[in-house]
Structure formats: structure tokens, C-alpha cells
Design an enzyme around this catalytic site. Structure first.
Site, PDB file in Angstrom:
ATOM      1  N   ASP A 248       0.839  -1.197   0.000  1.00 32.84           N
ATOM      2  CA  ASP A 248       0.000   0.000   0.000  1.00 32.84           C
ATOM      3  C   ASP A 248       0.875   1.248   0.000  1.00 32.84           C
ATOM      4  O   ASP A 248       2.100   1.169   0.039  1.00 32.84           O
ATOM      5  CB  ASP A 248      -1.010  -0.024   1.155  1.00 32.84           C
ATOM      6  CG  ASP A 248      -0.333  -0.072   2.513  1.00 32.84           C
ATOM      7  OD1 ASP A 248       0.757   0.488   2.639  1.00 32.84           O
ATOM      8  OD2 ASP A 248      -0.911  -0.668   3.434  1.00 32.84           O
TER       9      ASP A 248
ATOM     10  N   LYS B 250      -4.098   2.690  -0.492  1.00 35.39           N
ATOM     11  CA  LYS B 250      -5.332   3.402  -0.208  1.00 35.39           C
ATOM     12  C   LYS B 250      -4.984   4.842   0.044  1.00 35.39           C
ATOM     13  O   LYS B 250      -4.179   5.136   0.915  1.00 35.39           O
ATOM     14  CB  LYS B 250      -5.982   2.827   1.036  1.00 35.39           C
ATOM     15  CG  LYS B 250      -6.327   1.406   0.869  1.00 35.39           C
ATOM     16  CD  LYS B 250      -6.810   0.903   2.159  1.00 35.39           C
ATOM     17  CE  LYS B 250      -6.947  -0.590   2.098  1.00 35.39           C
ATOM     18  NZ  LYS B 250      -7.137  -1.133   3.405  1.00 35.39           N
TER      19      LYS B 250
ATOM     20  N   MET C 242      -4.223   8.747  11.661  1.00 33.62           N
ATOM     21  CA  MET C 242      -5.159   9.266  10.662  1.00 33.62           C
ATOM     22  C   MET C 242      -5.924  10.479  11.178  1.00 33.62           C
ATOM     23  O   MET C 242      -7.119  10.619  10.934  1.00 33.62           O
ATOM     24  CB  MET C 242      -6.166   8.162  10.259  1.00 33.62           C
ATOM     25  CG  MET C 242      -5.484   6.966   9.621  1.00 33.62           C
ATOM     26  SD  MET C 242      -6.562   5.551   9.407  1.00 33.62           S
ATOM     27  CE  MET C 242      -6.476   4.780  11.012  1.00 33.62           C
TER      28      MET C 242
HETATM   29  N1  SAH Z   1      -0.471   0.006  10.405  1.00 31.00           N
HETATM   30  C1  SAH Z   1       0.084   1.326  10.509  1.00 31.00           C
HETATM   31  C2  SAH Z   1      -0.981   2.396  10.602  1.00 31.00           C
HETATM   32  C3  SAH Z   1      -1.825   2.515   9.384  1.00 31.00           C
HETATM   33  S1  SAH Z   1      -2.986   3.794   9.514  1.00 31.00           S
HETATM   34  C4  SAH Z   1       1.007   1.404  11.726  1.00 31.00           C
HETATM   35  O1  SAH Z   1       1.039   0.482  12.547  1.00 31.00           O
HETATM   36  O2  SAH Z   1       1.734   2.391  11.826  1.00 31.00           O
HETATM   37  C5  SAH Z   1      -2.176   5.099   8.694  1.00 31.00           C
HETATM   38  C6  SAH Z   1      -1.777   6.164   9.662  1.00 31.00           C
HETATM   39  O3  SAH Z   1      -0.584   5.813  10.334  1.00 31.00           O
HETATM   40  C7  SAH Z   1      -1.452   7.488   9.020  1.00 31.00           C
HETATM   41  O4  SAH Z   1      -2.620   8.222   8.730  1.00 31.00           O
HETATM   42  C8  SAH Z   1      -0.635   8.144  10.101  1.00 31.00           C
HETATM   43  O5  SAH Z   1      -1.464   8.637  11.111  1.00 31.00           O
HETATM   44  C9  SAH Z   1       0.118   6.984  10.688  1.00 31.00           C
HETATM   45  N2  SAH Z   1       1.491   6.888  10.144  1.00 31.00           N
HETATM   46  C10 SAH Z   1       2.032   5.875   9.468  1.00 31.00           C
HETATM   47  N3  SAH Z   1       3.319   6.127   9.174  1.00 31.00           N
HETATM   48  C11 SAH Z   1       3.606   7.335   9.687  1.00 31.00           C
HETATM   49  C12 SAH Z   1       4.770   8.144   9.715  1.00 31.00           C
HETATM   50  N4  SAH Z   1       5.903   7.748   9.150  1.00 31.00           N
HETATM   51  N5  SAH Z   1       4.694   9.340  10.334  1.00 31.00           N
HETATM   52  C13 SAH Z   1       3.560   9.751  10.909  1.00 31.00           C
HETATM   53  N6  SAH Z   1       2.437   9.025  10.909  1.00 31.00           N
HETATM   54  C14 SAH Z   1       2.453   7.824  10.312  1.00 31.00           C
END
Ligand code: SAH
Length: 491
Positions: free
Chosen positions: A250, A272, A385
Site C-alpha cells: 500500500d 489506499k 489518521m
Molecule cells: N499500520 C500502521 C498504521 C496505518 S494507519 C502502523 O502500525 O503504523 C495510517 C496512519 O498511520 C497514518 O494516517 C498516520 O497517522 C500513521 N502513520 C504511518 N506512518 C507514519 C509516519 N511515518 N509518520 C507519521 N504518521 C504515520
């Protein structure tokens, strides 16, 4: 090639170490690992060698070196501070063609000892021909990280079946292919994921069936790719990335990480973006099933951790129903990655004794959360998010009892070279964020621990923080992550 590499069998054979200090001890330990019979010649011994001599683990000759000491040895190591002695040992051995090593003096050596990765019976020996032991050690840690510790056990398992395979498949070329297919596939995977009995069973079954067995079973690896920096991948993630036939990823998975996937793997983008589902979840689930049923090794690569706002549960539920083998590999979730790289400890003895992960994703313009539970003192709340909903989040938390002065931070593109941390309070953060041109993905951290950022921030994007910068692909990362990314808010 200045040096010819060999692995020497020393079990029960007579080796000599001249010298009784710390360096000699290291050499003795190594020789003992190979079950050599070790004699140490030295007027005095360091305490550890002394203890070994007392136990009878080594023979100690308590006097200065004499020429005859080298006789009938299969290998000699000189580790003394006396140049004259070292030279004498070397000359005597050279005359008699006895392999000799004088520690740190390549000129006096008949052989040099390599840097080693020891997963006995699997061994990797590294040499720079004596030109740079430090470089050899750096390579060693590099290789170390690519060879999971369990490979030693795997080699031992396979060793037990070598004769049987030889009988079953006498043709050496066919046999080589048989082992190749087996070790690239299920036996290795089962073994490395801790299912030793199942690995043994699969191996026995394959031997039973010989080479005619058509390997039809595909499988799925649901893998967390961490928050962005490729250095934060797990060893297992990296290994499976290099094994996969097809990768379904993704948009949260950074280009620098995709670079590490096996070159000839097919790449399918199932990302997505906000308000723009490339593939609905149900279709992704079905895609994984179809690819696995075609016999492929499918890597489902997800940002962060697959089980934290990653819908990983739904994907494996479908696989389970379809009877498709799979494994789940955790990743560093955004909260852990962003907090570390922003210098904001998520818990702290003085400020926060609980931690909540929440989704700030808007549905019909509102966020449906248990605000009473979130608006508690002495806890940290992390919103995934939450960029679009930030004003609502701050308003609701305040309305449900948190002081408007509660510290809050937004971490933008955490752990990457584009990371920025914006700090304010529930009252001020929405405006601060408005004023900056913030690029997703972003994470929001609310709680007293945010105060610690000022003191503890350590990560300066654009500076290399790894010790092995020599090998890091950070230049690449910098370039690639400079492209703006789109908020993944629908996971
Ligand atoms: N499975 C992922 C989360 C997916 S939801 C996890 O465990 O991290 C997607 C959200 O994750 C984004 O909208 C943001 O809020 C957060 N996110 C993922 N990578 C990020 C990053 N490098 N910096 C800041 N927020 C991040």
C-alpha cells in the site's frame, strides 16, 4: 587472491598457543570451540586461562617458549608481547610447513584468522587479506543481520538427512535442485518461524516424494514494514521481502523499502489514499487468496504494524477460511517510530502511566470515539489518521475535561528524512498545523509527555544516525521521500 580460504578440522588435534594473556585467551577459546587439543606455553597465565588449565581443558607448559614446542602441532598461534619470540615461532613453523599465525603481524603469518559469523554448522568467514580488520568486522555485522540465528539449526536439521537424500536421488545435479527447491521454500520458512517439527515433517515428506513432487502450495506473508526508514525493518521482514514472488503493497510503504524487495518479484499496488480506494478491502482479501492458490509466495506489505489500524485481521481471516498457509510479521508501528524519533517517550513514570492508540479518521464529518475514556489525566493518547480531524479531536478532548493547555504534538512523516515535529497545546495545535504546509502521513500525540520533546529531541533529519553509514542507502531515502505522500487515512 592473496589468501586461500579453507575450513580446517581440528577436533582432537594438537594446537599450540604461545603466550598467556588476554589475546591468547581469545585464540584458545576459538580453538576450543573447534574441539582442538590446546597447549599453552607461557611462564604465566591470565586468570581465565589459569582456570581452564586447572579444569584440564588445556595443557599448560609453565616456562618460556622452546623450539621443540612446535613439533607435532597441526597449528600454532603466537600471541606474546615479545617480538623476538614471535619471530622465532614464525620462522620455526615456516621451516616445517606448520600453519602459523602471529597475532596482528601479517608479515609473520602463514595463515590469518577471518572475521566469522558462526551459526554452526553454518559458518561464514570474512577476510580483507589483513588490509582492514575493521572493514571485515563491519561486513560481518552486515552479514550477521542477514542470517537469522536459526539458520544454524536449519543446517543441522538438513545435515541429518543428507545420506538419505543421496540414496533417494543419486544424481548429484538433480539432488542439488531438490535441496534448492526445498530450502528456498516451506522447510526454511517453517523452521525459521519456530515450527521445527513441521519443518522436519515437510522435509521427510519431500524426501519420500523425491524430485517429482510438484510444489503447488502458495503462501502469504503479512508483513509490517515499519514507519518509513528502511533501517527499521525486522530481519524477518527483509528475508521474506527477498523471497516473495509477488508483493501487494500500500502507499504507506516507502519507495526506499520497496527497493529492498526481490528484483524480479511482481509488484501490485493496492494502496489506499484518502477518499480514493485503489482496491476495496474485500478485493484485496480475494487477491491474496487467488495469488496464493496460483502457488505463489505472496508478500502483503503494510506500513507500520499489520495489526494496528492495518486491517491485517480481516486479511488473515479470509486466508484462514480458505485454508491458505500464512504468517504475520510485526512491524514498528507509527506511534513507536514517531515517538522515538521525536524524543517523546510515550509513557513516563512522572507523567503518563497508560497509553491509548485511537483512530482520528472522520466518518460523515465526525469522529466516533469514547471521548470520556480518552480525556483522562496521566495517560498518553496517540491518534492515527488524525490530520483532517485535528480541530475536532482537540475540541472534543477539551469539552470532555482535558485542560486546553494539555501539550499536543503532530509528527509529520516520522522517522524519515522529512520528519517535522510541531508542538503546541490542545488549544494552539490546530492553528500551528494550519500555518505549516504539513504533508501526510502524520501522527498526533496528546499528553504531558509531549513536554519532554524540548529536552529529548535528538533526531536531526538530514544527518546520518546509523553507525554503518558506509553501507546505508540513506542518500536514496532522502531523495525518494522528498516526494510528497498522500494521507493514508482509510486503513
Ligand atoms: N499500520 C500502521 C498504521 C496505518 S494507519 C502502523 O502500525 O503504523 C495510517 C496512519 O498511520 C497514518 O494516517 C498516520 O497517522 C500513521 N502513520 C504511518 N506512518 C507514519 C509516519 N511515518 N509518520 C507519521 N504518521 C504515520
Amino acid at each position: 587472491m592473496d589468501y586461500f580460504p579453507i575450513f580446517m578440522r581440528l577436533e582432537g588435534r594438537s594446537c599450540l598457543v604461545v603466550g598467556g594473556g588476554g589475546v591468547a585467551l581469545r585464540k584458545v577459546s576459538l580453538l576450543r570451540k573447534a574441539d582442538a587439543r590446546v597447549t599453552v606455553v607461557s611462564p604465566e597465565l591470565c586468570p581465565q586461562l589459569e582456570a581452564l588449565a586447572k579444569q584440564g581443558a588445556i595443557e599448560h607448559v609453565a616456562r618460556d617458549f622452546q623450539d621443540d614446542d612446535v613439533l607435532d602441532r597441526v597449528l600454532v598461534i603466537a600471541a606474546t608481547d615479545h617480538q623476538a619470540v614471535n619471530q622465532r615461532v614464525s620462522a620455526l613453523c615456516m621451516e616445517r610447513s606448520i600453519p602459523v599465525n602471529v597475532v596482528d603481524q601479517p608479515d609473520l603469518c602463514g595463515f590469518i584468522t577471518p572475521s566469522m559469523v558462526d551459526r554452526s554448522p553454518l559458518q561464514v568467514a570474512i577476510s580483507t587479506g589483513g588490509s582492514s580488520p575493521v572493514l571485515a568486522r563491519l561486513f560481518r555485522s552486515r552479514i550477521e543481520s542477514f542470517i537469522p540465528a536459526a539458520y544454524g539449526g536449519l543446517a543441522a536439521l538438513v545435515e541429518g538427512y543428507r545420506l538419505q537424500a543421496k540414496e533417494r536421488i543419486p544424481d548429484p545435479e538433480l539432488r542439488r535442485r531438490f535441496w534448492e527447491r526445498l530450502l528456498e521454500g516451506p522447510v526454511t520458512e517453517l523452521f525459521l518461524s519456530g515450527r521445527e517439527d513441521a519443518a522436519r515433517e515437510a522435509l521427510e515428506q519431500a524426501l519420500e516424494q523425491g524430485l517429482d513432487r510438484r510444489d503447488t502450495g502458495g503462501e502469504v506473508f503479512l508483513v509490517g514494514a515499519g514507519p518509513g526508514d528502511p533501517d527499521l525493518l525486522t530481519f524477518r521482514a527483509l528475508r521474506l521481502m527477498q523471497l516473495a514472488d509477488v508483493v501487494v503493497h500500500d502507499n504507506l510503504v516507502s519507495p526506499a523499502i520497496l527497493e529492498l524487495v526481490r528484483r524480479d518479484a511482481e509488484m501490485i499496488y493496492a494502496g489506499k489514499k484518502r477518499n480514493q480506494h485503489t482496491l476495496p478491502q474485500e478485493q484485496i482479501n480475494q487477491l491474496l487468496v487467488r495469488l496464493a492458490k496460483e502457488g505463489k509466495r505472496v508478500l502483503r506489505l503494510k506500513g507500520g504494524d499489520p495489526f494496528i489500524f492495518g486491517r491485517g485481521g480481516e486479511e488473515i481471516d479470509t486466508l484462514m477460511q480458505e485454508g491458505i498457509p500464512f504468517q504475520v510479521v510485526p512491524g514498528i508501528t507509527a506511534a513507536a517510530g514517531c515517538a522515538s524519533f521525536a524524543g517523546i517517550p510515550l509513557t513516563h513514570r512522572d507523567y503518563s502511566q497508560a497509553l491509548v492508540f485511537a483512530t482520528g479518521h472522520l466518518r460523515d464529518g465526525t469522529i466516533d470515539l469514547n471521548w470520556d475514556m480518552l480525556a483522562q489525566p496521566r495517560q498518553t493518547v496517540v491518534f492515527y489518521m488524525g490530520l483532517v480531524g485535528l480541530p475536532i479531536i482537540c475540541r472534543e478532548l477539551t469539552a470532555h475535561g482535558l485542560p486546553a493547555s494539555t501539550p499536543a504534538a503532530l509528527v509529520e512523516q516520522g522517522t524519515t528524512q522529512n520528519q517535522r515535529v510541531l508542538v503546541g497545546t490542545l488549544e494552539t495545535l490546530p492553528d500551528i498545523v494550519q500555518e505549516h504546509d504539513v504533508q501526510p502521513p502524520t501522527l498526533i500525540i496528546v499528553g504531558e509527555v509531549v513536554r519532554l520533546h524540548e529536552r529529548l529531541q535528538w533526531f536531526q533529519p538530514g544527518t546520518d544516525h546509523t553507525t554503518e553509514s558506509l553501507f546505508s542507502s540513506r542518500g536514496q531515502v532522502e531523495q525518494q521521500s522528498a516526494a510528497p505522500r498522500v494521507e493514508a487515512s482509510h486503513e
